[in-house]
Design a protein around this motif. Structure first.
Motif, PDB file in Angstrom:
ATOM      1  N   ASP A  11       0.827  -1.209   0.000  1.00  0.00           N
ATOM      2  CA  ASP A  11       0.000   0.000   0.000  1.00  0.00           C
ATOM      3  C   ASP A  11       0.861   1.258   0.000  1.00  0.00           C
ATOM      4  OD1 ASP A  11      -2.206  -1.645   0.070  1.00  0.00           O
ATOM      5  OD2 ASP A  11      -2.596  -1.357   2.218  1.00  0.00           O
ATOM      6  N   TYR A  12       1.923   1.236   0.776  1.00  0.00           N
ATOM      7  CA  TYR A  12       2.847   2.376   0.868  1.00  0.00           C
ATOM      8  C   TYR A  12       3.501   2.655  -0.480  1.00  0.00           C
ATOM      9  CZ  TYR A  12       6.992   4.938   2.657  1.00  0.00           C
ATOM     10  OH  TYR A  12       7.990   5.849   2.896  1.00  0.00           O
ATOM     11  N   ILE A  16       3.056   5.929  -3.019  1.00  0.00           N
ATOM     12  CA  ILE A  16       4.180   6.743  -3.505  1.00  0.00           C
ATOM     13  C   ILE A  16       4.094   6.900  -5.017  1.00  0.00           C
ATOM     14  CG2 ILE A  16       6.694   6.806  -3.814  1.00  0.00           C
ATOM     15  CD1 ILE A  16       6.931   5.417  -1.082  1.00  0.00           C
ATOM     16  N   PHE A  17       3.893   5.805  -5.719  1.00  0.00           N
ATOM     17  CA  PHE A  17       3.824   5.883  -7.176  1.00  0.00           C
ATOM     18  C   PHE A  17       2.652   6.756  -7.631  1.00  0.00           C
ATOM     19  CE2 PHE A  17       6.355   1.770  -7.378  1.00  0.00           C
ATOM     20  CZ  PHE A  17       7.477   2.378  -7.927  1.00  0.00           C
ATOM     21  N   GLN A  25      -4.299   2.000 -10.777  1.00  0.00           N
ATOM     22  CA  GLN A  25      -4.322   0.578 -11.100  1.00  0.00           C
ATOM     23  C   GLN A  25      -2.933   0.071 -11.474  1.00  0.00           C
ATOM     24  OE1 GLN A  25      -6.876  -0.494 -14.364  1.00  0.00           O
ATOM     25  NE2 GLN A  25      -6.832  -2.680 -13.877  1.00  0.00           N
ATOM     26  N   LYS A  26      -2.205   0.861 -12.256  1.00  0.00           N
ATOM     27  CA  LYS A  26      -0.843   0.469 -12.639  1.00  0.00           C
ATOM     28  C   LYS A  26       0.087   0.529 -11.425  1.00  0.00           C
ATOM     29  CE  LYS A  26      -1.472   2.197 -17.380  1.00  0.00           C
ATOM     30  NZ  LYS A  26      -1.615   0.894 -18.037  1.00  0.00           N
ATOM     31  N   ALA A  27      -0.102   1.539 -10.587  1.00  0.00           N
ATOM     32  CA  ALA A  27       0.725   1.661  -9.382  1.00  0.00           C
ATOM     33  C   ALA A  27       0.546   0.453  -8.476  1.00  0.00           C
ATOM     34  CB  ALA A  27       0.371   2.939  -8.633  1.00  0.00           C
ATOM     35  N   GLN A  28      -0.686  -0.071  -8.399  1.00  0.00           N
ATOM     36  CA  GLN A  28      -0.954  -1.247  -7.575  1.00  0.00           C
ATOM     37  C   GLN A  28      -0.213  -2.465  -8.115  1.00  0.00           C
ATOM     38  OE1 GLN A  28      -2.788  -1.498  -4.682  1.00  0.00           O
ATOM     39  NE2 GLN A  28      -2.174  -3.668  -4.567  1.00  0.00           N
ATOM     40  N   VAL A  54      11.361   6.249  -9.660  1.00  0.00           N
ATOM     41  CA  VAL A  54      10.925   7.645  -9.555  1.00  0.00           C
ATOM     42  C   VAL A  54      11.880   8.548 -10.330  1.00  0.00           C
ATOM     43  CG1 VAL A  54      10.643   9.576  -7.943  1.00  0.00           C
ATOM     44  CG2 VAL A  54       9.684   7.332  -7.385  1.00  0.00           C
ATOM     45  N   ALA A  55      13.175   8.274 -10.234  1.00  0.00           N
ATOM     46  CA  ALA A  55      14.159   9.066 -10.988  1.00  0.00           C
ATOM     47  C   ALA A  55      13.978   8.873 -12.489  1.00  0.00           C
ATOM     48  CB  ALA A  55      15.575   8.671 -10.563  1.00  0.00           C
TER      49      ALA A  55
END
Length: 346
Positions: A11-12, A16-17, A25-28, A54-55
């Motif tokens: 979840d964390y 962040i994403f 949905q993609k972040a999950q 992230v970079a």
């Protein structure tokens, strides 16, 4: 080291994403895959990757909302373009399409190009084995990620070019193979560096062509280079991974471009279309028994099958939580706090 429950960590990472612009949905999916890497004991392909992902988004190397495109397909062949979307998303979608074709036609050859980092290649092998299929894959990096010296060389010319494979077993288990053609995955160098640890001698050479053990030598300027595993054998496999994954797909072979992107060639096979499911199950069961019953060398307690260590780590970490080294946890927390994402209790 902080230890955190897998769901809380997922979840964390997802939050962040999302905070950095990845569709939820993609972040999950990405968060699930990274935490699964930690659960399986492959910390090099776990949440430590949040930092570089992230970079890479900031550099434009990852397109967070990209969609998979089917470039060409037949009944038993599929060529897809990821348009530099998250590899965990592209890899999962492409593998699902290939599995469906293989179950219908007995075989599917999948070629992926222009995917961002595909993550832990074993995940796609596990997907196939769960559906009763055998698979084998070659992956390359067409762009940044040139890390490995050719056999006898001291400068980076090749990528880590991993091999993957999966096979279902009659009892519902599976065999899974996933390893780089270099002596060590570069992600493991990152983990050792973060922990302030050495790596075994023979993993890399420094810029002078000398064997080293300190990851700082590898990341120096000028940098060192990873070595192919097994000398000329791993080197040959790496070259063919470039040809099969890079040259055939249209992605290209290992180069020195800054952008990190993966291509993959994977073959999915349905045992029912070959010797038949009954014969396949009998033979694999007998093979497993012969291997496990082998007398051990001195100092060895048990023969383990490919994928068995990961399953044991998975069970242990699912119960006790995932430990993350302090330096990595702090850097991830800094990224979270920059976008007002609350850091969970550990």
């Amino acid at each position: 080291m902080p230890t955190i429950d897998a769901k809380a960590l997922t979840d964390y990472v997802r939050d962040i994403f999302v905070a950095y612009g990845v569709p939820e949905q993609k972040a999950q999916i990405v968060a699930h895959s990274l935490v699964l890497g930690n659960l399986k004991g492959h910390d090099s392909h776990g949440v430590i990757r949040v930092i570089e992902y992230v970079a890479w988004m900031a550099n434009g190397w990852i397109v967070p909302d990209a969609e998979l495109e089917i470039v060409r397909e037949t009944e038993s062949m599929l060529l897809v373009d990821g348009h530099f979307g998250y590899g965990q998303v592209i890899g999962r979608e492409a593998t699902a399409l290939a599995i469906a074709k293989a179950k219908q036609n007995g075989v599917c050859v999948l070629s992926i190009r222009q995917s961002a980092h595909l993550g832990r290649i074993g995940e796609w092998a596990e997907m196939a084995a769960e559906e009763g299929l055998v698979c084998f894959s070659f992956t390359n990096t067409h762009g940044g990620g040139v890390l490995v010296a050719p056999y006898g060389g001291r400068e980076r010319r090749l990528s880590a070019n991993p091999l993957g494979a999966g096979a279902p077993l009659a009892d519902g288990g599976m065999l899974v193979m996933d390893f780089a053609t270099s002596t060590i995955a570069e992600g493991k160098m990152k983990v050792a560096r973060a922990k302030g640890e050495k790596v075994p001698e023979g993993c890399f050479v420094n810029a002078d062509g000398e064997l080293g053990t300190d990851p700082e030598e590898y990341y120096a300027n000028p940098p060192g280079a990873l070595l192919p595993f097994g000398g000329h054998k791993g080197y040959a496999l790496s070259v063919f991974a470039d040809i099969l994954a890079g040259a055939l797909s249209g992605a290209g072979c290992s180069k020195g471009d800054p952008r990190v992107a993966n291509a993959m060639l994977a073959v999915f096979l349905d045992p029912k279309a070959f010797a038949g499911e009954e014969f396949y199950s009998q033979e694999t069961e007998a093979l497993v028994q012969r291997v496990k019953d082998c007398p051990t060398m001195q100092g060895v307690d048990e023969i383990l099958l490919p994928g068995e260590p990961e399953e044991r780590v998975y069970k242990a970490r699912s119960e006790s939580g995932i430990a993350i080294e302090e330096a990595t946890w702090k850097r991830i927390a800094d990224l979270a706090l920059e976008r007002n994402v609350a850091v969970p209790t550990v």
